[in-house]
Design an enzyme around this catalytic site. Sequence first.
Site, PDB file in Angstrom:
ATOM      1  CE  LYS A  60      77.203  44.411  46.464  1.00  0.00           C
ATOM      2  NZ  LYS A  60      77.773  45.677  46.978  1.00  0.00           N
ATOM      3  CG  ASP A  93      81.837  47.556  53.503  1.00  0.00           C
ATOM      4  OD1 ASP A  93      80.958  46.794  53.054  1.00  0.00           O
ATOM      5  OD2 ASP A  93      81.583  48.655  54.035  1.00  0.00           O
ATOM      6  CG  ASP A  95      74.982  45.165  49.049  1.00  0.00           C
ATOM      7  OD1 ASP A  95      74.895  46.092  48.224  1.00  0.00           O
ATOM      8  OD2 ASP A  95      76.061  44.771  49.540  1.00  0.00           O
ATOM      9  CE  LYS A 102      78.041  47.880  54.170  1.00  0.00           C
ATOM     10  NZ  LYS A 102      78.701  49.027  53.506  1.00  0.00           N
ATOM     11  CD  GLU A 120      80.150  43.745  49.562  1.00  0.00           C
ATOM     12  OE1 GLU A 120      80.910  44.598  50.054  1.00  0.00           O
ATOM     13  OE2 GLU A 120      78.969  43.999  49.217  1.00  0.00           O
ATOM     14  NE  ARG A 161      84.742  47.708  44.706  1.00  0.00           N
ATOM     15  CZ  ARG A 161      85.021  48.993  44.978  1.00  0.00           C
ATOM     16  NH1 ARG A 161      86.251  49.460  44.815  1.00  0.00           N
ATOM     17  NH2 ARG A 161      84.075  49.803  45.403  1.00  0.00           N
ATOM     18  CG  ASP A 218      78.017  44.711  52.349  1.00  0.00           C
ATOM     19  OD1 ASP A 218      78.923  44.136  52.994  1.00  0.00           O
ATOM     20  OD2 ASP A 218      78.208  45.719  51.636  1.00  0.00           O
TER      21      ASP A 218
HETATM   22  N1  BES Z   1      76.856  47.670  49.439  1.00  0.00           N
HETATM   23  C1  BES Z   1      77.805  48.700  49.657  1.00  0.00           C
HETATM   24  C2  BES Z   1      77.460  50.002  48.933  1.00  0.00           C
HETATM   25  C3  BES Z   1      76.258  50.746  49.424  1.00  0.00           C
HETATM   26  C4  BES Z   1      76.399  51.730  50.361  1.00  0.00           C
HETATM   27  C5  BES Z   1      75.026  50.489  48.895  1.00  0.00           C
HETATM   28  C6  BES Z   1      75.296  52.433  50.794  1.00  0.00           C
HETATM   29  C7  BES Z   1      73.928  51.189  49.315  1.00  0.00           C
HETATM   30  C8  BES Z   1      74.065  52.167  50.269  1.00  0.00           C
HETATM   31  C9  BES Z   1      79.177  48.255  49.171  1.00  0.00           C
HETATM   32  O1  BES Z   1      79.456  46.914  49.295  1.00  0.00           O
HETATM   33  C10 BES Z   1      80.169  48.995  49.998  1.00  0.00           C
HETATM   34  O2  BES Z   1      80.236  48.736  51.154  1.00  0.00           O
HETATM   35  N2  BES Z   1      80.902  49.909  49.363  1.00  0.00           N
HETATM   36  C11 BES Z   1      81.873  50.684  50.030  1.00  0.00           C
HETATM   37  C12 BES Z   1      83.087  50.751  49.139  1.00  0.00           C
HETATM   38  C13 BES Z   1      84.320  51.240  49.828  1.00  0.00           C
HETATM   39  C14 BES Z   1      84.766  50.241  50.878  1.00  0.00           C
HETATM   40  C15 BES Z   1      85.395  51.419  48.788  1.00  0.00           C
HETATM   41  C16 BES Z   1      81.303  52.074  50.266  1.00  0.00           C
HETATM   42  O3  BES Z   1      80.525  52.573  49.450  1.00  0.00           O
HETATM   43  O4  BES Z   1      81.608  52.651  51.309  1.00  0.00           O
HETATM   44 ZN    ZN Z   2      77.846  45.654  49.268  1.00  0.00          ZN
HETATM   45 MN    MN Z   3      80.231  46.407  51.168  1.00  0.00          MN
END
Ligand code: BES
Ligand code: ZN
Ligand code: MN
Length: 518
Positions: free
Chosen positions: A279, A361, A302, A291, A363, A365, A284
């Site tokens: 990824k 968010d 990210d 966020k 994104e 995947r 992000d």
């Molecule tokens: N990049 C984030 C995941 C992340 C969170 C990495 C904290 C490192 C530290 C990812 O894109 C994300 O935002 N994931 C969401 C998924 C949710 C919307 C299903 C998450 O983890 O809240």
């Molecule tokens: Zn992310």
């Molecule tokens: Mn995200």
Amino acid sequence: MRAWLLGAVAGLAAVLGTAGAASALPVSFVDGPAASAGAVALPVGSGGRLGAQAQAVDRATGGAVTRAIAAAAFSGSNGAVLTLYGVGPYSRIILIGTGAAPLDRVGLEDYGGRLARAVGEGRAEPVDVVVPEAADGVRDAAALVALGARLSSYSFPAVGVTREVSPDRRLVMRPGSGASGQGEAWTRRWQPLADGVFFARNLISTPSNIKSPQWFVDETRKAFEGLPVTITVIDEVEAARLGMGGLLGVGQGSVRPPRMMAIVYNGAGSERPLAFVGKGVTFDTGGISIKPSDGMWRMRYDMAGAAASVGAVLSAAKRGVRANVIAVVPLAENMPDGNAIRPGDVLTAFDGQTMEILNTDAEGRVILADANAWAARTFSPALIVNIATLTGAARGAVGDDYAALFARNDATASLVAAAGAAVGEATWRLPIHPSTYDDLRSDVADIRNVVEGGAPGASIGAAFLELFVPDTVEWAHLDIAPVAWRTSRAPTVPVGAVGWGVRLFDELATRAEQPSGS
Ligand code: BES
Ligand code: ZN
Ligand code: MN
């Protein structure tokens, strides 16, 4: 469209420059016993046990080392460090505990990491390093100590600041008798690995105003100059022609367009390759599903999965591993904007599957969907390993000392877990219940990118990725959100970007090696 902005962004990157060469502790390898003066580092076993080289140093000090060990109640437990200054003919004697057993690879690297840290304190002078006894079957002990020292000494150059590094601060490795060829092993095998980790850390550490998708591509091209790889870069026009709707959708809120990049290294003829598909979200924000502001700055990491994929192939190409390995990295910036995708939008991936984006968010995947499908069709790999800072939920599940591991079958899970364990990158396997695939079904598209309720978050993300890997290809996934960025030091990792995964992938490549001559 907004060409003026793109120009301004390119100009800024030019002013701020690229990820500079990180400082690193120089190492050399010299046969023969440790010097009889100056600075030395010695391993001390449990109970204050000294090996032959350390005993010689002790004698040269008239037994001062033994007395200091007793007076300080220094147990020699693994990781303990005691530095003596101005003893006998020595300016400095650094004692490093190695515990009971001879050291495995991780123990040797950690010894090097701890000693590099101790060397950084006190005055700048060369330090002679006595190499601890290695466990049976562990080769290249001195070079592994050097690797740990190198990794530990990493620091990211502050933007626009030049730090003075004294050339006097360096390590002189003393492999001991019967261990010649270590300098060669370092140059051929282990320094390339350190280079791969450093390259990944530099990419991850770089601020996202500099780090656009195209910048990532440019840095990669520079790093691979002169190496036997083929680099393919797909820009937004080509991505549209190929139908990479996930990558384009996530990237369309940014003035800096997305890229898909593949780096192909062929070291083993016609074997089906290993593909590391990482990824690469260069920042992000969450997009329209934005966020919270606290800690959002950290989302410049990210793209740590993409960095690990590229770093591992860099190491493979530099050391000429006899295996076929490929890095595939979807690169995009996830921004809120008048042109950004909205919750509820439907995108079509490279393989034709439609995706309902219920949360912008989630994104990672969505861009990895295109990357997995494209990698499978283009390179016909034996195995795809995804690596991604995919979910905060992974950290909730396994804490921050493991990456969450998922795999399509047990043998693949064991393969990846064993490689990680061997190099000190710990993984813990999590399940994907069959019902998770049902939960991902959408009313308006083939699948949706999130599920209401959201649990189990890491597994839902993993299941989504797996749906884009045909069953003719083995699949595993490492959710490195817990481990890619450290807030406290580890023996071979300073605070910040870890470069997690480069060592694991490097080990997978080694385990896939074909006999020479084939
Ligand atoms: N990049 C984030 C995941 C992340 C969170 C990495 C904290 C490192 C530290 C990812 O894109 C994300 O935002 N994931 C969401 C998924 C949710 C919307 C299903 C998450 O983890 O809240
Ligand atoms: Zn992310
Ligand atoms: Mn995200």
